[in-house]
Scaffold this motif. Structure first.
Motif, short mmCIF file in Angstrom:
data_model
loop_
_atom_site.label_atom_id
_atom_site.label_comp_id
_atom_site.label_asym_id
_atom_site.label_seq_id
_atom_site.Cartn_x
_atom_site.Cartn_y
_atom_site.Cartn_z
N ASN A 38 0.82 -1.21 0.00
CA ASN A 38 0.00 0.00 0.00
C ASN A 38 0.86 1.26 0.00
O ASN A 38 0.50 2.27 -0.62
CB ASN A 38 -0.94 0.01 1.21
CG ASN A 38 -2.27 -0.63 0.89
OD1 ASN A 38 -2.64 -0.73 -0.27
ND2 ASN A 38 -2.99 -1.06 1.91
N VAL A 55 -4.55 3.80 -7.08
CA VAL A 55 -5.52 4.27 -6.10
C VAL A 55 -6.68 3.29 -5.97
O VAL A 55 -7.18 3.03 -4.87
CB VAL A 55 -6.02 5.68 -6.47
CG1 VAL A 55 -7.15 6.10 -5.55
CG2 VAL A 55 -4.88 6.69 -6.37
N ARG A 56 -7.09 2.70 -7.11
CA ARG A 56 -8.16 1.70 -7.07
C ARG A 56 -7.78 0.52 -6.18
O ARG A 56 -8.57 0.07 -5.34
CB ARG A 56 -8.45 1.20 -8.49
CG ARG A 56 -9.49 0.09 -8.59
CD ARG A 56 -9.31 -0.70 -9.86
NE ARG A 56 -8.01 -1.36 -9.89
CZ ARG A 56 -7.52 -1.98 -10.96
NH1 ARG A 56 -8.19 -1.99 -12.09
NH2 ARG A 56 -6.32 -2.57 -10.90
N VAL A 59 -7.72 1.57 -2.53
CA VAL A 59 -9.08 1.67 -1.99
C VAL A 59 -9.61 0.27 -1.67
O VAL A 59 -10.23 0.05 -0.61
CB VAL A 59 -10.00 2.39 -2.99
CG1 VAL A 59 -11.47 2.19 -2.61
CG2 VAL A 59 -9.67 3.87 -3.04
N ASP A 69 -16.60 4.14 4.36
CA ASP A 69 -16.57 4.90 3.10
C ASP A 69 -16.06 6.31 3.34
O ASP A 69 -15.26 6.83 2.55
CB ASP A 69 -17.97 4.95 2.47
CG ASP A 69 -18.44 3.58 1.99
OD1 ASP A 69 -17.72 2.59 2.23
OD2 ASP A 69 -19.52 3.51 1.38
N ILE A 72 -12.28 6.52 3.90
CA ILE A 72 -11.51 6.37 2.66
C ILE A 72 -11.65 7.62 1.79
O ILE A 72 -10.67 8.13 1.23
CB ILE A 72 -11.96 5.11 1.90
CG1 ILE A 72 -11.74 3.87 2.78
CG2 ILE A 72 -11.18 4.97 0.60
CD1 ILE A 72 -12.33 2.59 2.21
N ALA A 73 -12.87 8.14 1.70
CA ALA A 73 -13.09 9.33 0.88
C ALA A 73 -12.33 10.53 1.43
O ALA A 73 -11.91 11.42 0.68
CB ALA A 73 -14.59 9.64 0.79
N THR A 90 -12.33 13.24 -4.90
CA THR A 90 -13.40 12.59 -4.14
C THR A 90 -14.40 11.93 -5.08
O THR A 90 -14.88 10.81 -4.83
CB THR A 90 -14.11 13.62 -3.25
OG1 THR A 90 -13.15 14.23 -2.38
CG2 THR A 90 -15.18 12.95 -2.39
N LEU A 93 -12.93 8.72 -6.13
CA LEU A 93 -12.82 7.71 -5.08
C LEU A 93 -14.14 7.00 -4.80
O LEU A 93 -14.15 5.78 -4.55
CB LEU A 93 -12.31 8.35 -3.78
CG LEU A 93 -10.85 8.79 -3.73
CD1 LEU A 93 -10.54 9.44 -2.40
CD2 LEU A 93 -9.93 7.60 -3.98
N ARG A 94 -15.25 7.72 -4.83
CA ARG A 94 -16.52 7.12 -4.42
C ARG A 94 -16.93 5.94 -5.30
O ARG A 94 -17.33 4.90 -4.77
CB ARG A 94 -17.61 8.18 -4.33
CG ARG A 94 -17.34 9.18 -3.20
CD ARG A 94 -18.58 9.93 -2.76
NE ARG A 94 -18.28 10.82 -1.64
CZ ARG A 94 -18.20 10.45 -0.39
NH1 ARG A 94 -18.42 9.18 -0.08
NH2 ARG A 94 -17.93 11.31 0.57
N ILE A 97 -14.85 3.00 -4.30
CA ILE A 97 -15.29 2.38 -3.05
C ILE A 97 -16.50 1.49 -3.30
O ILE A 97 -16.56 0.34 -2.83
CB ILE A 97 -15.64 3.48 -2.02
CG1 ILE A 97 -14.39 4.30 -1.67
CG2 ILE A 97 -16.22 2.86 -0.75
CD1 ILE A 97 -14.68 5.55 -0.86
#
Length: 416
Positions: A38, A55-56, A59, A69, A72-73, A90, A93-94, A97
């Protein structure tokens, strides 16, 4: 809770013989760990190397680790590249997630045949050896985070004024605050704010219920509303709900559950929400008239005892007879039991004081201030400094010794 890049790298250290290039650009195996891999993913993403893929995968590993959630966001600022905004990150990222959860990364598989599966059992030695982070205080010794706090009191005792005090203290400390004032309009909030703080901090936001076009949501819809506020203000650390009744849904007429059970379920949900979002949520509620048999102010909170049993911090306000000052009783899981006095400063309250000290007269307060500034002083020194009568001073000193505020040792006075 939100983690800075430095904190994240400290949590997932990179080894000397590893570099960002050792991480495959498209790691389809999704080998999940919380160590060097990581750290490499994060470092590579910040270097612009296959940002989306790294990043995927990062996450996905955090979802598997059980992080919420919102947690992480909230890493968005730490992984935002130059030329992009935190809001854009952001928004990226959502869906990552959601995708990770849909693929089952966050699922915990429990052996249903084992009655002990899913429970952590440790010995006394193991528990004693665990290291926990210190309590995160938004206001030292008064308002912990995350936590669900109940602030209760009779009508017109000054609950909203105290909420303003808390909100301003938290905002002035650099934290974002949202104040949900269901029984106020914009004009009333502006008047109160101007009286307390002509130059308010920028990180406090108000929602005046009487100036909104829609009624405030209740029950589970209120939970979604609070989550939406957190998404809009990711740095929010404190939410004031004034009053609790504005977000409470009436129980179903078909339910067979008793009032205690219903209250416990309702406030357990709000408590979990506070911890999921890393928030200190303050719920403003009412008290009933005290009865002779009440063992503590907590018993005066309106409604079922399930409320007091479930919230983590309880504050009960009570008028002081013959004074504009207000008593404040505090107890909870993380806060020490305290009895304080809120000095009324017209308008608003000043910093809470110890109940005994707060009830001292002006002369006694001057004596106590001198003793604190001059430890091991004599009564003669105080008489000379204050130009007061010896008999008046002796009476004040004896009262403060009896109340435990000061001690006399070998004729010298010391503040406790």
């Amino acid at each position: 809770m939100p983690m800075s890049f430095e904190d994240f790298m400290a949590a997932f250290p990179i080894q000397k013989d590893q570099t960002a290039s050792t991480v495959a650009s498209h790691d389809t195996s999704f080998f999940i760990d919380t160590g060097d891999k990581n750290a490499n993913r994060l470092r590579a993403a910040l270097n612009g190397e296959s940002w989306h893929s790294n990043v995927r995968d990062l996450v996905a590993s955090l979802v598997t680790a059980g992080l919420s959630d919102e947690f992480i966001a909230a890493l968005a600022p730490a992984v935002t590249l130059d030329g992009y905004t935190v809001a854009q990150t952001t928004a990226e990222l959502r869906p990552m997630i959601r995708g990770a959860r849909q693929k089952g990364f966050g699922e915990v598989h429990i052996d249903e045949d084992d009655p002990l599966a899913g429970y952590t059992i440790m010995s006394a030695q193991e528990l004693s050896a665990k290291v926990f982070p210190p309590i995160d205080w938004l206001i030292p010794k008064l308002l912990p985070k995350p936590a669900l706090t109940m602030l209760a009191g009779p009508p017109k005792v000054g609950k909203s004024w105290l909420c303003f005090f808390f909100a301003l203290q938290v905002a002035e400390a650099g934290h974002e605050v949202v104040y949900l004032a269901s029984e106020d309009n914009d004009c009333r909030l502006q008047s109160r704010l101007s009286a307390l703080c002509p130059f308010p901090p920028p990180d406090i936001h108000f929602i005046a219920g009487l100036s909104c076009e829609r009624p405030l949501p209740k029950g589970q819809a209120a939970h979604a509303f609070i989550r939406a506020l957190k998404a809009k203000y990711p740095a929010m650390k404190c939410l004031v709900v004034d009053t609790l009744a504005s977000i409470r849904a009436a129980p179903s007429s078909k339910t067979k559950k008793d009032e205690y059970t219903l209250s416990e379920e309702e406030f357990s949900g709000l408590r979990k929400l506070a911890h999921d979002l890393d928030l200190s949520i303050i719920l403003v509620h009412h008290t009933r008239k005290a009865k002779e048999g009440d063992a503590s102010p907590v018993e005066t909170i309106l409604g079922s005892q399930g409320i007091a049993a479930t919230v983590e911090t309880i504050m009960v306000m009570k008028p002081e007879i013959g004074s504009q000052d207000v008593g404040l009783y505090i107890t909870g899981k993380d806060v020490e039991q305290q009895e304080l006095v809120l000095p009324w400063q017209s308008p608003g309250f000043g910093w809470p004081q110890d109940m005994v000290e707060g009830r001292l007269g002006t002369f006694q307060q001057k004596c106590l201030e001198y003793i604190r500034a001059h430890p091991r002083c004599t009564q003669a020194a105080i008489v000379e400094h204050l130009s007061c009568d010896k008999g008046q001073l002796s009476a004040a000193v004896n009262k403060m010794i009896t109340s435990g505020l000061i001690s006399r040792r070998e004729g010298l006075l010391i503040a406790n």
